[in-house]
Design an enzyme around this catalytic site. Structure first.
Site, PDB file in Angstrom:
ATOM      1  N   HIS A 125      13.083  29.136  25.205  1.00  0.00           N
ATOM      2  CA  HIS A 125      13.844  29.737  26.307  1.00  0.00           C
ATOM      3  C   HIS A 125      15.005  28.832  26.662  1.00  0.00           C
ATOM      4  CE1 HIS A 125      14.479  32.540  29.578  1.00  0.00           C
ATOM      5  NE2 HIS A 125      14.570  31.544  30.435  1.00  0.00           N
ATOM      6  N   HIS A 163      19.663  32.791  34.315  1.00  0.00           N
ATOM      7  CA  HIS A 163      19.035  33.083  33.019  1.00  0.00           C
ATOM      8  C   HIS A 163      18.556  34.525  32.972  1.00  0.00           C
ATOM      9  CE1 HIS A 163      14.495  32.419  34.092  1.00  0.00           C
ATOM     10  NE2 HIS A 163      15.165  32.742  35.173  1.00  0.00           N
ATOM     11  N   CYS A 195      17.779  35.775  26.626  1.00  0.00           N
ATOM     12  CA  CYS A 195      18.174  34.496  27.221  1.00  0.00           C
ATOM     13  C   CYS A 195      19.301  33.800  26.468  1.00  0.00           C
ATOM     14  CB  CYS A 195      16.965  33.580  27.387  1.00  0.00           C
ATOM     15  SG  CYS A 195      16.263  32.949  25.861  1.00  0.00           S
TER      16      CYS A 195
END
Length: 370
Positions: A331, A343, A283
């Protein structure tokens, strides 16, 4: 060769060898997604050991399976951020050690040259018999020539004094460089161990998640995928229901447009922890490379992106801004507009578009603020 020189050279050789061994550290990386844990702390989150065995769950327990998978992948995401952080530190320390090695080598050459000059001066003095200037004056048949030479002698004495001071400073610098290099080596070794521990945790969590999924029948996997979509849709609907999208009207900056263009061009590429392209991403690998392509280097990990970049209100975000998720900042995704993000979700998935409200939002940061 003097004892000080042997010590310095030995330290330099030790440093070079150690850097060669330790410089083979792995790749850098970021985090995935999942449940909320309080307050962003880089890597200390401990996770339970993998279960020794997993039995096939009944259909009514698939929601529990989904929750369990979320937890496992979240643990892997936290460990991934820890791995990435250790990797970044190791890179920096390796560069510092290489710089110190160059300084040690240059300093040693300089010291050798000064010792040669000092030796030449000592041989000169030996040839004159080491007589003091007064005696040389009395023995000289040409007083004027002696007086002229005396000025040169004084200059030589001053030069010799400066040479000795310079040698002393250089020897001191060499000791400091060697001490600094030794300290960096200790830090590098500590980060190597931290990275290895994080890597082990990542692999354990992913392996357990895969093992759990392997117990499911095909129809159960399909049902599990439906449950995941339903949960994501419900979260996005609830987020949009707050009216937040009505407040979001920011336009992307020139740099933000470039970053969004890069990130969306990676859609379909697999997630891989520790990866920052070009074929796979995690990510924060995706977000950091997207902004690097826009000419704005940013921290490598989601937690450091949250810590170092300027925070903006969700209502003020614009395409290109980064949304940080979960209480531990494990994240990160890039906002692309219209309530959507791009993402790299987690292992087994690919870079994709999703609703910005599908996961708990910690906050928003802007890489090109100001």
């Amino acid at each position: 060769m003097g004892r000080g020189r042997r010590t310095v050279l030995a330290t330099a050789v030790t440093v070079v060898c150690a850097v060669t061994m330790l410089g083979a550290s792995g790749t850098a990386f970021a985090s995935a997604q999942q449940p909320v844990t309080p307050s962003p702390t880089p890597a200390a989150t401990a996770s339970p050991s993998p279960s020794p065995s997993v039995t096939l769950p009944p259909d009514q327990d698939l929601e529990a399976v989904r929750t369990k998978l979320d937890k496992l992948y979240h643990d892997a995401a936290v460990a991934t951020d820890a791995y990435n952080a250790a990797e970044e530190k190791a890179r920096k320390q390796s560069a510092e050690i290489a710089d110190l090695n160059e300084k040690i080598a240059a300093g040693q050459l300089k010291l050798d040259g000064m010792k040669d000059r000092a030796g030449a001066a000592a041989r000169d003095q030996y040839r004159t018999g080491g007589l003091p200037p007064q005696v040389q004056f009395m023995l000289s048949g040409d007083p004027q020539r002696f007086l002229d030479s005396a000025g040169l002698v004084l200059q030589g004495q001053r030069a010799t004094s400066e040479l000795i001071n310079d040698m002393t400073r250089t020897q001191r610098d060499l000791r400091e460089y060697a001490d600094d290099a030794a300290a960096r080596l200790k830090e590098l070794e500590a980060n190597r161990k931290a990275k290895a521990a994080a890597q082990k945790r990542i692999k354990e969590r992913i392996k357990e998640a895969e093992k759990l999924q392997d117990t499911l029948e095909e129809r159960q996997r399909e049902r599990l995928a439906e449950l995941e979509k339903q949960a994501a849709a419900q979260a996005q609907t609830a987020w949009l229901g707050t009216g937040v999208l009505d407040e979001i009207s920011g336009k992307a900056s020139e740099s933000g447009t470039k970053a969004v263009r890069f990130a969306t061009a990676q859609i379909g590429k697999p997630y891989e922890w520790g990866a920052e392209g070009p074929k796979t991403f995690d990510c924060s690998g995706l977000t950091s490379q997207a902004w690097a392509s826009a000419g704005r280097p940013i921290p490598r990990t989601s937690q450091e992106q949250w810590r170092q970049l300027r925070h903006v209100d969700v209502e003020d975000m614009r395409p290109g801004d980064l949304i940080i998720y979960f209480g531990d900042a494990s994240h990160v995704a890039m906002y692309v507009g219209d309530g959507k993000i791009v993402h790299a979700p987690r292992p087994g998935r690919t870079v994709t578009l999703a609703g910005a409200g599908e996961m708990p939002i910690l906050g928003v940061v802007r890489p090109d603020a100001g």
